[in-house]
Design an enzyme around this catalytic site. Structure first.
Site, PDB file in Angstrom:
ATOM      1  CG  PHE A 112      -1.746   1.241   1.353  1.00  0.00           C
ATOM      2  CD1 PHE A 112      -2.732   1.548   0.418  1.00  0.00           C
ATOM      3  CD2 PHE A 112      -1.524   2.131   2.397  1.00  0.00           C
ATOM      4  CE1 PHE A 112      -3.476   2.712   0.532  1.00  0.00           C
ATOM      5  CE2 PHE A 112      -2.275   3.295   2.513  1.00  0.00           C
ATOM      6  CZ  PHE A 112      -3.254   3.578   1.580  1.00  0.00           C
ATOM      7  CD  GLN A 113      -0.523   6.085   1.058  1.00  0.00           C
ATOM      8  OE1 GLN A 113       0.186   6.295   2.034  1.00  0.00           O
ATOM      9  NE2 GLN A 113      -1.503   6.897   0.700  1.00  0.00           N
ATOM     10  CE  LYS A 162       4.814   3.976  10.010  1.00  0.00           C
ATOM     11  NZ  LYS A 162       3.366   3.799   9.881  1.00  0.00           N
TER      12      LYS A 162
END
Lengths: 565, 156
Positions: A112-113, A162
């Site tokens: 996702f993204q 992240k």
């Protein structure tokens, strides 16, 4: 000290004396934003679109001379920012852009993204990094700032997964940068400089050709002194506006596609081009084989690849314009006699008298050029000027009385519609003591209109002056001239109410259709110090003239005089 | 403008994206790549790329300058004084005239390197121009597969 990757980003920004960061949070960059919530070392300005964050950082960098910083998230956050990166790359603007990325374990899984951000930004950045270990972060961030600002400046992109922003590691911010493969040549070759000055002394019709590199290297002061000392006339590129004062007797205005007759004729007649930080862009040279045909070329540029890329340089000098010009000044004291060029100045003056840069006044309707001149009369040096892209941009470059470098901020190389307003926010933040004016068009302004919210929230009173002709004016002009008036999809008769639009965001709107109304609106907006839109109804069919048709020779210009008949 | 063939040798820091930066430069600016080889330089943090390209003098100059602008690039050399070699592996049916093939391979600094039940594999290593001759010469022996390795070069 042991800190997280996210904390390292904050510490690095503080160590680099960053006082303003533009950005937009999202999933992959949240660890960093969590640290932003706690820190007090710099101000974060939340734009309403990632593209605007980059343009604002560009405006800030242009006006301050510092490295602009923007922060964005992965995937769509990053792809929205790409236009900004490309814009900064084309105009050599120093930026550090930090983006979040999906965790390392998810990279390559179409998470996702997720997007291959470094793969995309490789084509439109000076350099980029994917950080795979927080241990590398201090070095990479230090390098990013160094690479962005040194040599030929440009944007550097740092993509941080992240989990790397969550990783705890020892943080020591390096004091120095050591990249064995990156050593830009700053100092020009002495022998070449000497030969160049000798060529100047021997030339009969030399001409300074000043480019954006003069502004980037903070060399305007030296260049002003050199022009004055030698008595040689100068033309500026679009990017170099403000290098010389508008009223400098030796400045022959801008050259190129929408340059003045005198500037383009001087370039066609010169016997020695002294190119300083200019890159011979096609919008400047016109037809290459006809460009400065009779001239020798001195080319000073910090980027070796710019030298002899398009036009062969007889005196190539790789180095920083500021230092090179300082050395030239010393040598020229003995060798160059300004009296030698007086006949040449007369010729140039004759060109200027023959077809001065002007427009035809209209008593009924406001001419867009009048608005620009009027702002110049009323605000002059007190304003910093940004623009969007189109006719209004060229008129501003032609008619605004620029008095200093870094007063002028516009998207040159990429020609990005939607650049002006967010850039003006960065300009304002970078120079709160100056009025920030953004000249824009009814087409351009709608491309980043959402930034009204940023401006109002952050109290960045930018005054947007829409030169509203209900057209995509520049495309309409080309359609008129080269497509037999087939105005395909350029009629913008359908428009929002710009006054209500400004007010709905908490700004102030003015609708103007007379000169008196314009004066009153500008005065009011300046006095109230508010975020404003002044919607000026201007003559619809005005063209930007002179014009060198794309690919034509500089000396074959479409002139205002011809259009009158 | 006259086009010429040039061999450009690039020393580049061992980074994950160094190769894509270089190949991206060629595709973005429309430069030709005839062949490109890359391998780490022993006992160093660098790799060597050997690029064979074709272009006008101006284009070649731009290629070297633009390559040098890339941050991980340490050195670019495009001297015409290079020793060039290219390796080729060729597979033939075992039914062809193995003696002749072996003699040919010998003439081009090569030999038979593998013999299977149905095919043999020949390796040669020679100058790119001679490699072309070899490839023409072996046509009559019906090669099943030809794998060219790309040029490697070193300054004389």
């Amino acid at each position: 000290m042991q800190i997280s990757g996210a904390q390292m980003v904050i510490e690095a920004l503080i160590a680099e004396n960053v006082t303003t960061v533009f950005g937009y949070p999202g999933g992959a960059i949240m660890n960093v934003y969590d640290e932003i919530y706690k820190q007090e070392g710099f101000e974060h300005i939340l734009t309403r679109h990632e593209q605007a964050a980059i343009h604002a950082a560009e405006g800030y960098a242009k006006v301050t001379g510092k490295v602009g910083v923007a922060m964005i998230t992965s995937g769509p956050g990053f792809t929205n920012a790409v236009t900004g990166l490309a814009d900064a790359y084309m105009d050599s603007i120093p930026l550090v852009v930090i983006s979040g990325q999906v965790p390392m374990s998810l990279i390559g899984t179409d998470a996702f993204q997720e997007i291959d951000a470094v793969g995309i930004s490789r084509a439109c950045t000076k350099h980029n990094y994917l950080v795979t270990d927080a241990k590398d972060l201090p070095r990479i961030l230090k390098e990013a700032f160094y690479i962005a600002a040194s040599g030929r400046p440009g944007p550097v992109h740092v993509d941080i997964p992240k989990d790397v922003t969550a990783q705890i590691e020892e943080f020591v911010y390096p004091e120095n940068v050591d990249i064995p493969t990156y050593k830009p040549t700053v100092k020009g070759n002495k022998r070449q400089i000497k030969k160049a000055v000798e060529a100047i002394a021997e030339a009969k019709r030399p001409l300074f050709y000043l480019g954006g590199g003069v502004i980037n290297s903070n060399a305007a002061e030296e260049v002003r002194a050199f022009v004055k000392q030698t008595g040689i006339p100068a033309v500026e590129t679009f990017m170099a506006r403000g290098t010389l004062r508008y009223d400098d007797p030796l400045l022959i205005s801008m050259l190129g596609m929408h340059g003045s007759y005198a500037a383009n004729m001087a370039m066609s007649e010169t016997d020695l081009v002294i190119a300083l930080g200019a890159r011979f862009d096609d919008r400047v040279t016109g037809k290459l084989s006809e460009f400065a045909k009779h001239a020798g070329i001195i080319h000073v540029d910090i980027d070796p690849a710019s030298i002899s890329k398009l036009v062969n340089a007889d005196y190539p000098i790789v180095g920083d314009v500021k230092g090179v010009v300082a050395e030239m000044i010393e040598l020229a004291k003995e060798q160059v006699d300004p009296k030698r060029y007086l006949p040449w100045l007369e010729t140039v003056d004759h060109f200027d008298k023959l077809h001065p840069l002007r427009y035809i006044e209209d008593t009924d309707r406001i001419k867009p050029q009048w608005v620009i001149e009027r702002v110049g009369e009323l605000l002059g040096d007190d304003a910093n000027i940004s623009t969007d892209v189109g006719q209004h941009q060229m008129w501003t470059a032609q008619f605004y009385p620029f008095t200093r470098p870094r007063q002028w901020v516009s998207s040159g190389g990429l020609g990005t519609m939607g650049f002006g307003f967010p850039a003006a926010l960065g300009v304002k933040r970078g120079a709160m003591d100056k009025i920030s004016i953004n000249f824009t068009g009814d087409g351009s302004i709608l491309m980043n209109i959402q930034e009204l919210m940023t401006a109002v929230e952050k109290k960045l009173p930018v005054i947007n002056i829409i030169l509203n002709n209900n057209y995509l004016g520049m495309v309409r002009q080309w359609q008129t001239l080269f497509y037999n008036k087939r105005h395909s999809e350029t009629d913008l008769s359908m428009q929002p109410d710009f006054v209500m639009l400004a007010e709905s965001f908490g700004g102030v709107g003015y609708r103007v259709s007379t000169k008196e109304e314009f004066d009153a609106a500008l005065k009011d907006a300046v006095e109230k110090n508010v975020v404003a839109i002044i919607d000026v109804k201007v003559e619809r069919l005005e063209n930007v003239l002179p014009m060198v048709p794309s690919g034509g020779s500089l000396f074959n210009m479409m002139l205002l005089e011809n259009k009158e008949s | 403008m006259q086009e010429e063939r040039r061999v450009i040798s690039v020393i580049v820091a061992n980074e994950a994206s160094a190769l894509s930066r270089i190949s991206g430069l060629f595709s973005a600016r429309g430069y030709n790549v005839v062949s490109l080889t890359v391998a780490p330089i022993p006992e160093s943090d660098y790799s060597r790329l050997t690029i064979v390209t074709v272009g006008s003098v101006r284009v070649i100059e731009q290629i070297t300058k633009q390559l040098h602008k890339l941050i991980p690039v340490l050195r670019v050399s495009d001297t015409q004084e290079m020793i060039e070699k290219e390796m080729v592996l060729t597979k033939f049916p075992i039914t062809e005239d193995l003696n002749n093939i072996s003699v040919l391979a010998n003439a081009y600094n090569g030999k038979i390197v593998n013999v299977g039940t149905d095919t043999i594999i020949v390796m040669i290593a020679d100058e790119p121009k001679r490699v072309e001759h070899f490839l023409t010469a072996i046509r009559r022996y019906h090669p099943l597969e030809i794998v060219r390795g790309g040029t490697v070069a070193v300054d004389r």
